[in-house]
Design an enzyme around this catalytic site. Structure first.
Site, PDB file in Angstrom:
ATOM      1  N   ILE A 136     -25.369 -77.328  73.388  1.00 14.66           N
ATOM      2  CA  ILE A 136     -23.746 -76.870  73.492  1.00 14.66           C
ATOM      3  C   ILE A 136     -23.017 -78.123  73.551  1.00 14.66           C
ATOM      4  O   ILE A 136     -23.153 -78.743  74.611  1.00 14.66           O
ATOM      5  CB  ILE A 136     -23.520 -75.794  74.627  1.00 14.66           C
ATOM      6  CG1 ILE A 136     -22.236 -75.492  74.674  1.00 14.66           C
ATOM      7  CG2 ILE A 136     -24.158 -76.291  76.022  1.00 14.66           C
ATOM      8  CD1 ILE A 136     -22.011 -74.266  75.884  1.00 14.66           C
ATOM      9  N   SER A 137     -22.247 -78.367  72.617  1.00 13.14           N
ATOM     10  CA  SER A 137     -21.493 -79.457  72.826  1.00 13.14           C
ATOM     11  C   SER A 137     -20.666 -79.893  73.846  1.00 13.14           C
ATOM     12  O   SER A 137     -20.364 -78.658  74.592  1.00 13.14           O
ATOM     13  CB  SER A 137     -20.583 -79.678  71.418  1.00 13.14           C
ATOM     14  OG  SER A 137     -21.386 -79.481  70.330  1.00 13.14           O
ATOM     15  N   GLN A 138     -20.297 -81.219  74.163  1.00 10.09           N
ATOM     16  CA  GLN A 138     -19.548 -81.488  75.053  1.00 10.09           C
ATOM     17  C   GLN A 138     -18.023 -80.744  75.193  1.00 10.09           C
ATOM     18  O   GLN A 138     -17.511 -80.733  73.909  1.00 10.09           O
ATOM     19  CB  GLN A 138     -19.028 -83.063  74.857  1.00 10.09           C
ATOM     20  CG  GLN A 138     -18.063 -83.553  75.896  1.00 10.09           C
ATOM     21  CD  GLN A 138     -17.684 -85.232  75.424  1.00 10.09           C
ATOM     22  OE1 GLN A 138     -18.096 -85.556  74.205  1.00 10.09           O
ATOM     23  NE2 GLN A 138     -17.222 -86.079  76.314  1.00 10.09           N
TER      24      GLN A 138
END
Length: 208
Positions: free
Chosen positions: A60-62
């Site tokens: 899950i991206s920044q």
């Protein structure tokens, strides 16, 4: 754990302080409960300033990079958006607060099932999920006003350009295996390309 406060701190310190200005986007980040999109043992880290693993070599991206990508697309309430790489469904949920409808494609069957159930259980009504190869897009639902690609392809997926509406925008990480460059493409009479920033995404895999 006060998740409301953690979300506010995330928005204030990671998004607004770095230049994110779109009020609707900021409100979406305040309302979507990021901790519900990660494993139980990572919930307390959900609002930190880095990506988190969600299994199967995916992340899950920044928060900031998600916000930057979405803001650059300039999503409108009338837009149909294609997302390549559903992952946990968190970015999908954010986009759904801004767009008319979101069509999201995920290759991994387990992540697809988990995200589909999660988004349905959380009450998102304008999200449509598909298990499939992101390189192929979702032809039956094209054209799309906006396309967001959340993984790095080995080559520019031409079929995504074909499914992008005229004057539409696509944001995608390209170029290298471990570190990429984020580009924004706009489909006018010609294809305009704008470099956004250096970035790091997981590879975009194909259906075998």
């Amino acid at each position: 754990m006060n998740y409301i406060l953690l979300r506010k701190n995330m928005v204030d310190n990671q998004l607004i302080r770095r230049g994110i200005k779109n009020e609707e986007l900021i409100n979406a980040f305040l309302s979507v409960k990021r901790h519900l999109f990660v494993d139980k043992d990572l919930e307390d880290l959900a609002y930190e300033d880095y990506p988190l693993f969600i299994g199967y070599n995916q992340t899950i991206s920044q928060p900031y990079i998600i916000a930057l990508m979405i803001e650059k697309l300039e999503i409108k309430k009338s837009d149909s958006v294609l997302e390549i790489g559903t992952g946990s469904g968190y970015q999908t949920a954010i986009i759904s607060k801004l767009a008319k409808e979101v069509y999201t494609v995920e290759l991994n069957e387990v992540l697809y099932s988990l995200a589909k159930d999660r988004l349905a259980n959380l009450g998102y009504k304008n999200i449509y999920t598909k298990l499939g190869d992101g390189y192929e897009g979702w032809k039956e639902k094209a054209p799309f006003n906006k396309i967001i690609v959340s993984c790095s392809p080995s080559e520019l997926p031409e079929k995504l350009f074909e499914q992008l509406a005229k004057y539409g925008k696509m944001i995608i990480p390209l170029d290298a295996l471990f570190f990429q460059k984020l580009y924004l493409y706009t489909k006018n009479d010609t294809i305009d390309k704008e470099f956004i920033c250096d970035c790091r995404f997981v590879p975009m895999t194909r259906k075998k």
